[in-house]
Scaffold this motif. Structure first.
Motif, PDB file in Angstrom:
ATOM      1  N   ASP A   1      -6.433  11.988  -3.634  1.00  0.00           N
ATOM      2  CA  ASP A   1      -7.082  10.957  -4.447  1.00  0.00           C
ATOM      3  C   ASP A   1      -6.424   9.595  -4.254  1.00  0.00           C
ATOM      4  O   ASP A   1      -7.103   8.575  -4.185  1.00  0.00           O
ATOM      5  N   ALA A   2      -5.096   9.575  -4.155  1.00  0.00           N
ATOM      6  CA  ALA A   2      -4.379   8.309  -3.941  1.00  0.00           C
ATOM      7  C   ALA A   2      -4.754   7.717  -2.588  1.00  0.00           C
ATOM      8  O   ALA A   2      -4.997   6.509  -2.471  1.00  0.00           O
ATOM      9  N   LEU A   3      -4.826   8.558  -1.563  1.00  0.00           N
ATOM     10  CA  LEU A   3      -5.204   8.063  -0.232  1.00  0.00           C
ATOM     11  C   LEU A   3      -6.634   7.551  -0.217  1.00  0.00           C
ATOM     12  O   LEU A   3      -6.930   6.534   0.409  1.00  0.00           O
ATOM     13  N   THR A   4      -7.538   8.249  -0.903  1.00  0.00           N
ATOM     14  CA  THR A   4      -8.930   7.805  -0.976  1.00  0.00           C
ATOM     15  C   THR A   4      -9.025   6.457  -1.681  1.00  0.00           C
ATOM     16  O   THR A   4      -9.738   5.555  -1.224  1.00  0.00           O
TER      17      THR A   4
ATOM     18  N   PHE B   1       0.811  -1.219   0.000  1.00  0.00           N
ATOM     19  CA  PHE B   1       0.000   0.000   0.000  1.00  0.00           C
ATOM     20  C   PHE B   1       0.847   1.273   0.000  1.00  0.00           C
ATOM     21  O   PHE B   1       0.579   2.184  -0.785  1.00  0.00           O
ATOM     22  N   PRO B   2       1.880   1.383   0.832  1.00  0.00           N
ATOM     23  CA  PRO B   2       2.714   2.590   0.743  1.00  0.00           C
ATOM     24  C   PRO B   2       3.423   2.713  -0.607  1.00  0.00           C
ATOM     25  O   PRO B   2       3.568   3.818  -1.139  1.00  0.00           O
ATOM     26  N   LEU B   3       3.844   1.581  -1.156  1.00  0.00           N
ATOM     27  CA  LEU B   3       4.503   1.634  -2.467  1.00  0.00           C
ATOM     28  C   LEU B   3       3.537   2.063  -3.562  1.00  0.00           C
ATOM     29  O   LEU B   3       3.893   2.845  -4.444  1.00  0.00           O
ATOM     30  N   LEU B   4       2.307   1.553  -3.516  1.00  0.00           N
ATOM     31  CA  LEU B   4       1.302   1.967  -4.501  1.00  0.00           C
ATOM     32  C   LEU B   4       0.996   3.455  -4.371  1.00  0.00           C
ATOM     33  O   LEU B   4       0.880   4.168  -5.378  1.00  0.00           O
ATOM     34  N   GLY B   5       0.841   3.923  -3.137  1.00  0.00           N
ATOM     35  CA  GLY B   5       0.576   5.347  -2.928  1.00  0.00           C
ATOM     36  C   GLY B   5       1.695   6.219  -3.468  1.00  0.00           C
ATOM     37  O   GLY B   5       1.451   7.237  -4.124  1.00  0.00           O
ATOM     38  N   THR B   6       2.928   5.790  -3.212  1.00  0.00           N
ATOM     39  CA  THR B   6       4.083   6.540  -3.724  1.00  0.00           C
ATOM     40  C   THR B   6       4.094   6.535  -5.250  1.00  0.00           C
ATOM     41  O   THR B   6       4.299   7.576  -5.888  1.00  0.00           O
ATOM     42  N   GLY B   7       3.861   5.379  -5.835  1.00  0.00           N
ATOM     43  CA  GLY B   7       3.855   5.277  -7.299  1.00  0.00           C
ATOM     44  C   GLY B   7       2.762   6.120  -7.933  1.00  0.00           C
ATOM     45  O   GLY B   7       2.984   6.781  -8.952  1.00  0.00           O
ATOM     46  N   LEU B   8       1.579   6.110  -7.329  1.00  0.00           N
ATOM     47  CA  LEU B   8       0.472   6.900  -7.873  1.00  0.00           C
ATOM     48  C   LEU B   8       0.758   8.400  -7.784  1.00  0.00           C
ATOM     49  O   LEU B   8       0.464   9.145  -8.719  1.00  0.00           O
ATOM     50  N   THR B   9       1.319   8.848  -6.670  1.00  0.00           N
ATOM     51  CA  THR B   9       1.608  10.284  -6.553  1.00  0.00           C
ATOM     52  C   THR B   9       2.746  10.693  -7.477  1.00  0.00           C
ATOM     53  O   THR B   9       2.727  11.799  -8.021  1.00  0.00           O
TER      54      THR B   9
END
Length: 92
Positions: A50-53, A34-42
């Motif tokens: 939006d990434a956190l949502t 999840f942190p890696l996906l959030g970082t990649g999306l931002t």
């Protein structure tokens, strides 16, 4: 004031604590992915809110799946929906 009473039975010892269960693959995945996906999306340009949502929604779905009997019912429902959707489509 002493709580010792001669002739009273000895106090029972407290039950031992159970050992902690090891983390499952799903828990490890959630902690790391999840942190890696959030970082990649931002980094790809998605706003942080939006990434956190999006990730919160995914986490909520995962938690509901685990709470609903290990996900068996959800998988059965999704499989039935896929089969029905596939039966309704025609290849042309």
């Amino acid at each position: 004031m002493s709580t010792h009473r001669p002739g009273a039975p000895a106090p029972q010892s407290e039950p031992s604590r159970t050992t902690a269960r090891p983390l499952t693959a799903a828990q490890i995945c959630g902690i790391t992915v999840f942190p890696l996906l959030g970082t990649g999306l931002t980094l790809a340009g998605m706003p942080v809110s939006d990434a956190l949502t999006l990730l919160a929604g995914c986490g909520g779905i995962g938690a509901a799946t685990i709470a609903a009997g290990g996900g068996r019912r959800l998988r059965t429902t999704l499989a039935a929906a896929v089969v029905r959707a596939a039966a309704d489509t025609e290849v042309r």
